[in-house]
Design a protein around this motif. Structure first.
Motif, short mmCIF file in Angstrom:
data_model
loop_
_atom_site.label_atom_id
_atom_site.label_comp_id
_atom_site.label_asym_id
_atom_site.label_seq_id
_atom_site.Cartn_x
_atom_site.Cartn_y
_atom_site.Cartn_z
N LEU A 112 0.79 -1.31 -0.07
CA LEU A 112 0.07 0.01 -0.04
C LEU A 112 0.74 1.09 0.10
CD1 LEU A 112 -2.31 -1.19 3.00
CD2 LEU A 112 -3.26 -0.79 0.58
N ILE A 113 0.67 2.15 -1.03
CA ILE A 113 1.06 3.48 -0.90
C ILE A 113 0.07 4.56 -0.85
CG2 ILE A 113 2.54 5.19 -1.99
CD1 ILE A 113 3.73 3.00 -3.66
N THR A 114 -0.04 5.34 0.29
CA THR A 114 -0.87 6.36 0.75
C THR A 114 -0.39 7.71 0.85
OG1 THR A 114 -2.16 4.38 1.81
CG2 THR A 114 -2.88 6.55 2.20
N ALA A 115 -1.18 8.46 0.49
CA ALA A 115 -1.11 10.10 0.66
C ALA A 115 -2.00 10.62 1.18
CB ALA A 115 -0.43 10.83 -0.69
N SER A 116 -2.23 11.51 2.17
CA SER A 116 -3.23 12.04 2.95
C SER A 116 -2.87 13.63 2.79
CB SER A 116 -3.65 11.81 4.12
OG SER A 116 -4.15 10.36 4.06
N LEU A 117 -3.82 14.38 2.39
CA LEU A 117 -3.58 15.89 2.49
C LEU A 117 -4.57 16.49 3.60
CD1 LEU A 117 -2.08 18.54 1.44
CD2 LEU A 117 -4.06 18.78 -0.17
N LEU A 118 -4.01 17.22 4.60
CA LEU A 118 -4.72 17.75 5.79
C LEU A 118 -4.88 19.14 5.76
CD1 LEU A 118 -3.26 15.07 6.63
CD2 LEU A 118 -4.12 15.61 8.93
N LEU A 119 -6.06 19.55 5.41
CA LEU A 119 -6.41 21.00 5.40
C LEU A 119 -7.03 21.38 6.70
CD1 LEU A 119 -7.42 21.52 1.77
CD2 LEU A 119 -5.08 21.74 2.55
N LYS A 120 -7.64 22.74 6.63
CA LYS A 120 -8.10 23.25 7.94
C LYS A 120 -9.34 22.35 8.36
CE LYS A 120 -9.55 27.30 10.58
NZ LYS A 120 -9.58 28.45 10.47
N ARG A 121 -10.49 22.00 7.35
CA ARG A 121 -11.51 21.25 7.92
C ARG A 121 -11.73 20.23 6.67
NH1 ARG A 121 -14.72 23.58 11.32
NH2 ARG A 121 -14.35 25.55 12.20
N VAL A 122 -10.62 19.54 5.84
CA VAL A 122 -10.82 18.86 5.01
C VAL A 122 -9.56 17.60 4.98
CG1 VAL A 122 -11.23 18.12 2.65
CG2 VAL A 122 -12.19 20.22 3.53
N MET A 123 -9.75 16.61 4.95
CA MET A 123 -8.66 15.46 4.76
C MET A 123 -9.01 14.60 3.42
SD MET A 123 -7.02 13.10 7.41
CE MET A 123 -8.31 11.72 7.52
N LEU A 124 -8.08 14.61 2.48
CA LEU A 124 -8.18 14.11 1.10
C LEU A 124 -7.05 13.05 1.18
CD1 LEU A 124 -8.25 17.09 -1.11
CD2 LEU A 124 -10.27 15.96 -0.06
N THR A 125 -7.40 11.94 0.90
CA THR A 125 -6.79 10.57 0.78
C THR A 125 -6.60 9.94 -0.59
OG1 THR A 125 -6.91 10.26 3.29
CG2 THR A 125 -6.17 8.44 2.08
N TYR A 126 -5.53 9.55 -0.79
CA TYR A 126 -5.40 8.54 -2.11
C TYR A 126 -4.47 7.37 -1.69
CZ TYR A 126 -3.72 6.60 -6.38
OH TYR A 126 -3.40 5.66 -7.39
N SER A 127 -4.93 6.25 -2.24
CA SER A 127 -3.96 5.14 -1.78
C SER A 127 -4.00 3.95 -3.03
CB SER A 127 -4.49 4.31 -0.51
OG SER A 127 -3.79 3.20 -0.23
N TYR A 128 -2.75 3.48 -3.38
CA TYR A 128 -2.65 2.37 -4.32
C TYR A 128 -2.35 1.22 -3.78
CZ TYR A 128 0.24 0.02 -7.59
OH TYR A 128 0.95 -1.05 -8.49
#
Length: 309
Positions: A232-248
């Motif tokens: 698994l390769i995962t990236a998460s971007l954490l903004l003030k009120r949003v968390m975006l995640t992509y994983s392969y």
């Protein structure tokens, strides 16, 4: 190539992102007790693989994912010790090991878009062994945990343990647990009503946490008669009120593959590839809601909600 392109798009956004100090709910939630425990975006997914990911900070959390019913996990932190309980699966989820089931049941589930049914209750306890009081690149932390699984079909309890930690922005985790699955397969085992299979799951995870960007590389090895490996390769971007995640996800195993176009099963395909997308939103002081794609490896859409106090 697609996964690296997405990571390339994420990276410039870090400059504009809020620092973790301004998004404590997301940062603590993503780091899973301050350290890597697979890059899963949900706390329940983390602790069912590595019990050291149980949060120890004081507080209470209830996590629910809705698709073909509801899965949930309860966690409670007491300061230096935390506990979590869940009746849900780690098997046959995007961030967990493959399922063990008959080819007929596997193909029928895929055709009907049914998630793998849970047989077990999991209880995990995590302990903060040591943590300094610094932050950023000077932060050091080490956690350990144990987990027990009760199989309601076989009436057996099996267990395991794990560790994780952080050295500044670097995170790491490792775990090993025993597990058991019972199923029916009259085609392969005509003289037995049920079949019980025992196996071990080992996990290794390393990550990098830079302000609002979390990267994680994890390997799950399932040891039975034959060995399967899930990367698994995962990236998460954490903004003030949003968390975006992509994983392969790449699964290397002897399992069959269900072809959705032909609605048939295929043999001899060793490597299986899947993608996951998730978005979670902080809608109040105590509530986070999310939408996920392919959490149950059905290429489905599911909805999540997390309450924390």
């Amino acid at each position: 190539m697609a996964r690296w392109f997405i990571l390339f798009l994420f990276t410039p956004l870090v400059v504009q992102a809020e620092l973790c100090d301004h998004a404590r709910q997301f940062c603590g939630y993503a780091r899973g007790g301050g350290a890597s425990a697979t890059g899963a975006p949900t706390r329940g997914s983390k602790i069912r693989i590595n019990p050291a990911a149980v949060p120890t900070e004081k507080g209470f959390g209830l996590e629910m994912i809705f698709f073909d019913g509801a899965d949930f996990a309860l966690v409670k932190g007491f300061g230096r010790v935390g506990a979590g309980i869940s009746p849900s699966n780690s098997e046959e989820t995007f961030f967990g090991p493959p399922s063990i089931e008959s080819e007929y049941e596997y193909a029928l589930r895929k055709y009907e878009l049914k998630k793998y049914p849970s047989q077990k209750y999991s209880l995990a306890t995590g302990v903060n062994i040591w943590r300094n009081k610094k932050s950023g690149i000077k932060k050091v932390e080490f956690n350990a945990g144990v987990i027990g699984r009760y199989n309601k079909l076989t009436k057996k309890i099996l267990g395991g343990g794990g560790v994780n930690g952080s050295l500044g922005p670097l995170t790491f985790g490792a775990s090993r647990y025993a597990d058991q699955t019972q199923f029916e397969d009259p085609l392969l085992y005509p003289n037995e009503e049920t079949v019980t299979r025992d196996y071990y799951v080992n996990s290794l995870s390393v990550g990098l946490f830079l302000h609002s960007l979390a990267l994680d590389y994890s390997i799950l090895r399932m040891q039975e008669n034959t060995e399967s490996t899930t990367t698994l390769i995962t990236a998460s971007l954490l903004l003030k009120r949003v968390m975006l995640t992509y994983s392969y996800r790449k699964e290397h195993s002897d399992r069959i593959v269900y072809n959705r176009e032909t609605q048939n099963i295929e043999y001899g395909i060793k490597d299986k590839f899947e993608n996951f997308y998730g978005a979670q939103f902080n809608v109040g002081r105590y509530l986070m809601v999310g939408m996920f794609y392919n959490y149950y490896l059905l290429r489905e859409y599911s909805v999540g909600a997390t309450l924390f106090f």
